[in-house]
Structure formats: C-alpha cells, structure tokens
Design a protein around this motif. Sequence first.
Motif, PDB file in Angstrom:
ATOM      1  N   HIS A  43       0.446  12.589  -4.834  1.00  0.00           N
ATOM      2  CA  HIS A  43       0.220  11.168  -4.547  1.00  0.00           C
ATOM      3  C   HIS A  43      -1.250  10.884  -4.238  1.00  0.00           C
ATOM      4  O   HIS A  43      -1.721   9.775  -4.443  1.00  0.00           O
ATOM      5  CB  HIS A  43       1.113  10.694  -3.392  1.00  0.00           C
ATOM      6  N   ASP A  44      -1.960  11.915  -3.757  1.00  0.00           N
ATOM      7  CA  ASP A  44      -3.368  11.707  -3.392  1.00  0.00           C
ATOM      8  C   ASP A  44      -4.307  12.613  -4.182  1.00  0.00           C
ATOM      9  O   ASP A  44      -5.383  12.979  -3.712  1.00  0.00           O
ATOM     10  CB  ASP A  44      -3.555  11.908  -1.885  1.00  0.00           C
ATOM     11  N   TYR A  75       1.086   3.606  -3.016  1.00  0.00           N
ATOM     12  CA  TYR A  75       0.054   4.604  -3.312  1.00  0.00           C
ATOM     13  C   TYR A  75       0.158   5.812  -2.362  1.00  0.00           C
ATOM     14  O   TYR A  75      -0.629   6.738  -2.451  1.00  0.00           O
ATOM     15  CB  TYR A  75      -1.345   4.021  -3.088  1.00  0.00           C
ATOM     16  N   ARG A  76       1.102   5.729  -1.430  1.00  0.00           N
ATOM     17  CA  ARG A  76       1.066   6.647  -0.286  1.00  0.00           C
ATOM     18  C   ARG A  76       2.333   7.508  -0.267  1.00  0.00           C
ATOM     19  O   ARG A  76       3.424   7.013  -0.510  1.00  0.00           O
ATOM     20  CB  ARG A  76       1.009   5.789   0.980  1.00  0.00           C
ATOM     21  N   GLU A  99      -9.606  12.653  -5.158  1.00  0.00           N
ATOM     22  CA  GLU A  99      -8.571  12.729  -4.126  1.00  0.00           C
ATOM     23  C   GLU A  99      -8.016  11.334  -3.909  1.00  0.00           C
ATOM     24  O   GLU A  99      -8.352  10.648  -2.928  1.00  0.00           O
ATOM     25  CB  GLU A  99      -9.166  13.313  -2.838  1.00  0.00           C
ATOM     26  N   GLY A 100      -7.214  10.915  -4.860  1.00  0.00           N
ATOM     27  CA  GLY A 100      -6.645   9.582  -4.767  1.00  0.00           C
ATOM     28  C   GLY A 100      -5.487   9.451  -5.728  1.00  0.00           C
ATOM     29  O   GLY A 100      -5.270  10.313  -6.595  1.00  0.00           O
ATOM     30  N   ASN A 101      -4.760   8.375  -5.616  1.00  0.00           N
ATOM     31  CA  ASN A 101      -3.568   8.132  -6.416  1.00  0.00           C
ATOM     32  C   ASN A 101      -3.928   7.858  -7.877  1.00  0.00           C
ATOM     33  O   ASN A 101      -4.936   7.200  -8.159  1.00  0.00           O
ATOM     34  CB  ASN A 101      -2.823   6.938  -5.803  1.00  0.00           C
ATOM     35  N   PHE A 106      -4.874   4.206  -9.184  1.00  0.00           N
ATOM     36  CA  PHE A 106      -6.214   3.617  -9.026  1.00  0.00           C
ATOM     37  C   PHE A 106      -6.981   3.649 -10.352  1.00  0.00           C
ATOM     38  O   PHE A 106      -7.666   2.711 -10.721  1.00  0.00           O
ATOM     39  CB  PHE A 106      -7.030   4.379  -7.974  1.00  0.00           C
ATOM     40  N   LYS A 132      -4.201   6.020   4.101  1.00  0.00           N
ATOM     41  CA  LYS A 132      -3.542   6.987   4.991  1.00  0.00           C
ATOM     42  C   LYS A 132      -3.250   6.389   6.355  1.00  0.00           C
ATOM     43  O   LYS A 132      -2.338   6.806   7.040  1.00  0.00           O
ATOM     44  CB  LYS A 132      -4.467   8.192   5.215  1.00  0.00           C
ATOM     45  N   GLN A 159      -7.883   5.654  -1.091  1.00  0.00           N
ATOM     46  CA  GLN A 159      -6.775   6.524  -0.671  1.00  0.00           C
ATOM     47  C   GLN A 159      -6.920   6.909   0.798  1.00  0.00           C
ATOM     48  O   GLN A 159      -5.948   6.928   1.551  1.00  0.00           O
ATOM     49  CB  GLN A 159      -6.755   7.789  -1.541  1.00  0.00           C
ATOM     50  N   ASN A 160      -8.142   7.192   1.185  1.00  0.00           N
ATOM     51  CA  ASN A 160      -8.400   7.574   2.579  1.00  0.00           C
ATOM     52  C   ASN A 160      -8.011   6.437   3.523  1.00  0.00           C
ATOM     53  O   ASN A 160      -7.362   6.657   4.549  1.00  0.00           O
ATOM     54  CB  ASN A 160      -9.879   7.929   2.734  1.00  0.00           C
ATOM     55  N   THR A 166       0.840  -1.209   0.000  1.00  0.00           N
ATOM     56  CA  THR A 166       0.000   0.000   0.000  1.00  0.00           C
ATOM     57  C   THR A 166       0.876   1.260   0.000  1.00  0.00           C
ATOM     58  O   THR A 166       0.431   2.322  -0.419  1.00  0.00           O
ATOM     59  CB  THR A 166      -0.945   0.008   1.211  1.00  0.00           C
TER      60      THR A 166
END
Length: 422
Positions: A320-321, A28-29, A199-201, A204, A373, A369-370, A25
């Motif tokens: 990234h997000d 993605y972070r 609001e995500g990578n 995805f 975190k 994405q949330n 993970t």
Amino acid sequence: MNARLDHSTLTSMVDEQPHEFRVATAAYRGPEVFAQEMEQVFYKTWIYLCHESEIANPGDFRSTQIGTRPVIVAKSREGNVHAFLNACTHRGATICREEKGNTRAFVCPYHGWSFRTSGELIGIPDEARYHENFDKSDKNLKPVPRIASYGGLVFGSFNPDVEDLEIFLGGAKQHIDIWLRRTAGSSYKVATSHKYGYEGNWKFQSENVYDGYHPGFVHRSAFNTVRKFEGSFENRALDVAVRQQGYTRGYPEGHGTLEAGAPLESGGIDPAVRQAYTDKLTALYGADGAAEVLTNRQFLIFPNLVIFDFNIRVIQPIAHDCTEVYSYPLLIEGAHDDINSNRMLDAQTRVGTAGILSADDIDVFAGGQNALKTEVFEWITLSRGLGKEEVKPDGERVGVYSDEAPQRAFWRKWCALMAAAS
Ligand code: FES
Ligand code: FE
C-alpha cells in the motif's frame, strides 16, 4: 489474513456531490484496502503485460506482474502468445528470474523441472522415482486464462469472465489509434526499461499521468532550468501548462487523457528530417490528422498503464505504501536516427530514472503517503472542473487542461470494481 472491507465501507470511500468530489484518504492507507484492490481490481480486469515487439520471435519471453502476482509472457514454438504464473508447479519456486530473453524451455532453478514456452511440463529429473500413476499432465504452468492484444499492447486477465478487451478499452481505443499513427505507418519497438520506486501508494502515480494542474507548479524549476534552450519541448510544455491550453478527458471505463491544445515537438531534430516526417504524416492522415497525431498526449489505461507519445510506463503496486514504475522508451521501426534518438532523450530526461520530471513527482507522492499515515485528515478533493465539464452522451467527460476529470473517472471505476464483489 487481512479483514475484508464491506460494501458500504468501500462505496463510502468515494463521495460525489454536485459541488465536490472527495476520496477518503483510507483508500491509500493500510494493507486491507491494498489486498482487496489486488483481488477486485488487478485480478478482475485487464492488465497490460508487454508490447508485442518484446516477444516478436518464438521463444521470446518477458517476466512481469499482474498486481503482485509474478507472471511470464512467452511466445511458443508455434508462435502463440501464452502467459503463466511465474511459479514452478513442483514447489512454487520462481521459474524465470530474467526480465526478458529467448529460451527453448523454462528450467526451474530449484530442482530442475522444465517447461515449454507454451507452459507444458516436459521434464522431471529422475522421473523414475515417481509412482507410475503420478500425473504430469496437471502440472503444467498455471495459465493466465485470458490474453488479448490491441495496437501491439498485450493484456492478460486472471478473470476468465472478463469483458472483451475492446469493450474494456472503450474510449481509450481512439487514443491508442492516434498514438499508433505517430509511427507513420511503421510500428513501435520497446527499448530497455528504466525503473524507479517510491514509498507511496500506486494510485498517486496513476492519478498524476493526466494531471495538467501540477506541471506549472511542481515542475516549474525543472522547466525553468531547461527554458534557456530555445525551442525546447519543456519551454513550450510550460507555456501550455501555464496557459492551460488543451483538454482532459475521463471515460466511464476508468481511462483518462491529458492533451495539449496544439502540436508540441521536441527540439534536436534536423529540420529537414522533421519536415520529412511531418510530410509523411500529412500524406497519410491529412493536415488536420497530422496535427492531431503530433499533439502531445498522455493517457492512462485503467488501472496502471501509462502511454506517452515516446514512452510506456507500467505502475507496479508492491504494497500500500510502496510502488515500482517501469518506464519503456518507444522507438519507431525504420525511423531516421534523429527521430529515435530524440525519443530516447525525451524518455530519459523527462520520465526516466533520473528524469527531471519523475523526481519532482515521486517526492510529492512519498510526502503524501507520509502525511496519510497520521490519519489526521479524512478526505482529499478532486473537484476541479466538476459541474463545468462537457458530458457527452456516451459518458465521456471533457474538461480543460487543469481539470480533474480523468481522476474522477479513475475513482468511479475503482469504486465500482471494489464494491462489485464485496
Ligand atoms: Fe521447481 Fe522444485 S520447485 S523443480
Ligand atoms: Fe509530473
């Protein structure tokens, strides 16, 4: 300056075992991985810039991005295609703020330096105030060193040593060729884009393009809503998804496809117009060839170009997000209005800003994405069909409609590029 991740950290992010394929993970972070992705993926390989129809005439230009670098693509007076960093060589101001247009020259809005569409610096206001030895010749716009096109798709690369475009495209070339045949001997013309963000990578969205596993679930209510329209595309698409007819394919070059098992056609076209179109395809490519052309197919050119039958999508990483997606409906030059208006409708209602499918997907991406975190879970799994897919001698892997074969191809390529320069 972000800390660089070392080779072993990067290679350990993709863990392939005979029974399971896992991705950390952490991929993605955080800004560190993202910064390294820009350098080692987006600035090292070929990235889609625009469609040739958008820069058909001398002076036509389009602004876009390679990774997070702003880029202008333009056709010069001489008819050559050029691409540059969208940054004035005086003090770095954004030189072109329009998404597209036609111009004789780019004039910087900050202090008025002007550049030809070939990138050459041609004018400096009050030039006499500069020393007589001031050298203008090295102040041309900074070029993207490699540009090439295939099937009307224009790509650029900041890597002067990048492999030839056709080598890079590899197994995806045959799908581009089939996609081109949909024009029945004509060519595509790109319409104005729809844009959306989430609001995500960015990955995805890349992984979702050929995901035949999800439509029967996350899009079920959307499909059911339109199901009552007899013969609608979505009705049959859901059936295909549920019955899992069709194929996924992953290629060593990182590209992947999702193909339905049979032709799918949108409703809303006069049957006589549809028949004439099918007849033309049959005359050009034979009955089997026409069926292949009409089979619903969507694919990803690694890392961020999505091609649907009726639409091109470009996934632009912002952070990234944070990701933006540009969706360009594709019209066919000279086709009957019914065909083109139906293609527009498909693009708008399915994958446009307010499309019934995009909204479902980006909600999932933002949720993922949330959750990432929190660092509570370490691995995602992309193992569906692993060990059950057909592996061809050239490395192509073919799975059933819901297999995660293309996602695995994406991550193998990602890992190879990320580890290469570390
Ligand atoms: Fe462009 Fe000064 S930054 S003219
Ligand atoms: Fe979807």
